[in-house]
Design a protein around this motif. Structure first.
Motif, PDB file in Angstrom:
ATOM      1  N   GLU A 137       0.975  -0.970   0.088  1.00  0.00           N
ATOM      2  CA  GLU A 137      -0.458   0.556  -0.232  1.00  0.00           C
ATOM      3  C   GLU A 137       0.802   1.229  -0.124  1.00  0.00           C
ATOM      4  O   GLU A 137       1.767   1.426   0.177  1.00  0.00           O
ATOM      5  N   GLU A 138       0.661   2.376  -0.714  1.00  0.00           N
ATOM      6  CA  GLU A 138       0.755   3.693  -0.260  1.00  0.00           C
ATOM      7  C   GLU A 138       0.789   3.874   1.007  1.00  0.00           C
ATOM      8  O   GLU A 138       0.541   4.012   1.653  1.00  0.00           O
ATOM      9  N   GLY A 139       2.624   4.573   1.212  1.00  0.00           N
ATOM     10  CA  GLY A 139       2.758   5.034   2.528  1.00  0.00           C
ATOM     11  C   GLY A 139       3.355   3.905   3.619  1.00  0.00           C
ATOM     12  O   GLY A 139       3.572   4.316   4.852  1.00  0.00           O
ATOM     13  N   GLN A 140       2.939   2.833   3.140  1.00  0.00           N
ATOM     14  CA  GLN A 140       3.384   1.480   3.993  1.00  0.00           C
ATOM     15  C   GLN A 140       5.209   0.944   4.368  1.00  0.00           C
ATOM     16  O   GLN A 140       5.989   1.896   2.922  1.00  0.00           O
ATOM     17  N   THR A 141       5.400   1.070   5.403  1.00  0.00           N
ATOM     18  CA  THR A 141       6.757   1.171   5.516  1.00  0.00           C
ATOM     19  C   THR A 141       7.605   0.096   4.989  1.00  0.00           C
ATOM     20  O   THR A 141       7.000  -0.890   4.381  1.00  0.00           O
TER      21      THR A 141
END
Ligand code: COA
Length: 337
Positions: A174-178
């Motif tokens: 997902e977008e923004g996932q580390t």
């Protein structure tokens, strides 16, 4: 919605035999002092006779799958991408053999040839396959047995290179996932292809219909010119990626550069304005492992707790071709194997 590639596993493998500077000083007209002061390298690993690149790649691949929590079974990954300068054979590629020996079933599998930049080229290819929705999980491996292509008459290259393998699992996330990859920058300059070259063994030499000149089957490098280009290209590529992402140099937690030479790494960090303590260095222990260099450096820095989940990482590499590249990601909360 396109899903970004996220780093979910990392594995490293080094063959057991250590080769110290002192051991090389017994074989070549060189000294520990010269090697350490000119390159920063103190020791490296060389594979034992009979061990080839696929053997190291299988070990590292296994560890990366374990780190990602994946069981090596058919369907575990959709693609296996192997970066190497030292494939088991000129034909076929080494990746299908590695995939089969890992028990991964029938994934797409191919090699990438970009010398020391190979791992970043492979990461970019894997990331694009995930972004395009063509793969959900990719095993990316950088593996080398340079000891098999070093000229025993050439002290300069023989003291620099080491064998090893590193691997990463990239998964659709997902977008923004580390752990998510944020961007890549790749480049090349084929006009400088002769700076790093194995002259014989390919169609250029074979088409001449004559036996190769003695030594032409070995790796050759014009070290000083490579040095200058490496500093310039890694700095420019890194800066261009930072600018594109809008990342300030201060926001970068660690710079993980191709482990070619500690003087090169220092110069790149200085020119980018990254403090020396935030530039990862492990070449003192492994030498230049070419396509395996970046994943081995990452695994080393992660293992001793230097990399903090969520911090920004900038990876950069340079190699024969000439080729170069950079990648940006946030560090995930994973335990390398
Ligand atoms: N031991 C002792 N002396 C050595 C030596 C060794 N192992 N290798 C080279 N030398 C000598 C050279 O013969 C030369 O002697 P001369 O001045 O009498 O001619 C002298 O050291 C300087 O050689 P030079 O090649 O100019 O040294 P350098 O400071 O550029 O260092 C490298 C050589 C190879 C270490 C350096 O150029 C380098 O790291 N280049 C980048 C290599 C690299 O990382 N390539 C991988 C792809 S990125």
């Amino acid at each position: 919605m396109p899903q970004p590639a996220v780093l979910t596993g990392l594995g490293a493998y080094l063959p057991p035999r250590r080769v110290s500077n002192e051991e090389l000083a017994d074989r070549f007209d060189t000294t520990d002092e010269w090697i350490t002061s000119r390159t920063g390298i103190r020791t490296r690993r060389w594979a034992d006779p009979g061990i080839s690149t696929s053997d190291l790649a299988v070990e590292a691949g296994h560890r990366a799958l374990k780190s990602a929590g994946l069981v090596p079974e058919p369907g575990a990954v959709d693609l296996v991408v192997l970066a190497t300068t030292t494939p088991d054979h000129p034909c076929p590629a080494t990746a299908p053999d590695v995939a089969a020996r890992l028990g991964l079933g029938a994934p797409g599998a191919f090699d990438i040839s970009a010398v020391c930049s190979g791992f970043l080229y492979a990461l970019d290819t894997a990331s694009n396959a995930i972004l395009a929705g063509r793969a959900r999980s990719v095993l990316v491996i950088g593996a080398e047995t340079y000891s098999t292509i070093l000229n025993p008459q050439d002290r300069t290259t023989s003291v620099i290179f080491g064998d090893g393998a590193g691997a990463a699992v990239l998964t659709a996330g997902e977008e923004g996932q580390t752990g998510a990859f944020q961007g890549f920058d790749l480049g090349s300059d084929g006009q400088q292809k002769d700076l790093i070259c194995i002259p014989a063994g390919g169609s250029r030499q074979r088409s001449q219909g004559t036996a190769p000149a003695p030594g032409d089957e070995f790796f050759t490098m014009r070290g000083r010119e490579v040095f200058l280009s490496a500093v310039q290209r890694m700095t420019e590529s890194s800066q261009s990626l930072l600018d594109r992402l809008g990342w300030s140099t201060d926001s970068v937690g660690h710079l993980v550069g191709h482990q070619a030479n500690s003087r090169i790494l220092r110069a790149v960090a200085e020119q980018l304005g990254v403090p020396a303590e935030r530039a990862v260095v492990n070449l003192d222990q492994v030498g230049n492992t070419s396509a395996a260099s970046i994943p081995l450096a990452l695994a080393d820095a992660a293992a001793d707790g230097r990399l903090v989940p969520g911090e920004r990482l900038l990876l950069t590499a340079f190699g024969g071709g000439l080729t170069w590249g950079s990648a940006a990601l946030t560090w995930p909360d994973i335990v390398p194997a």
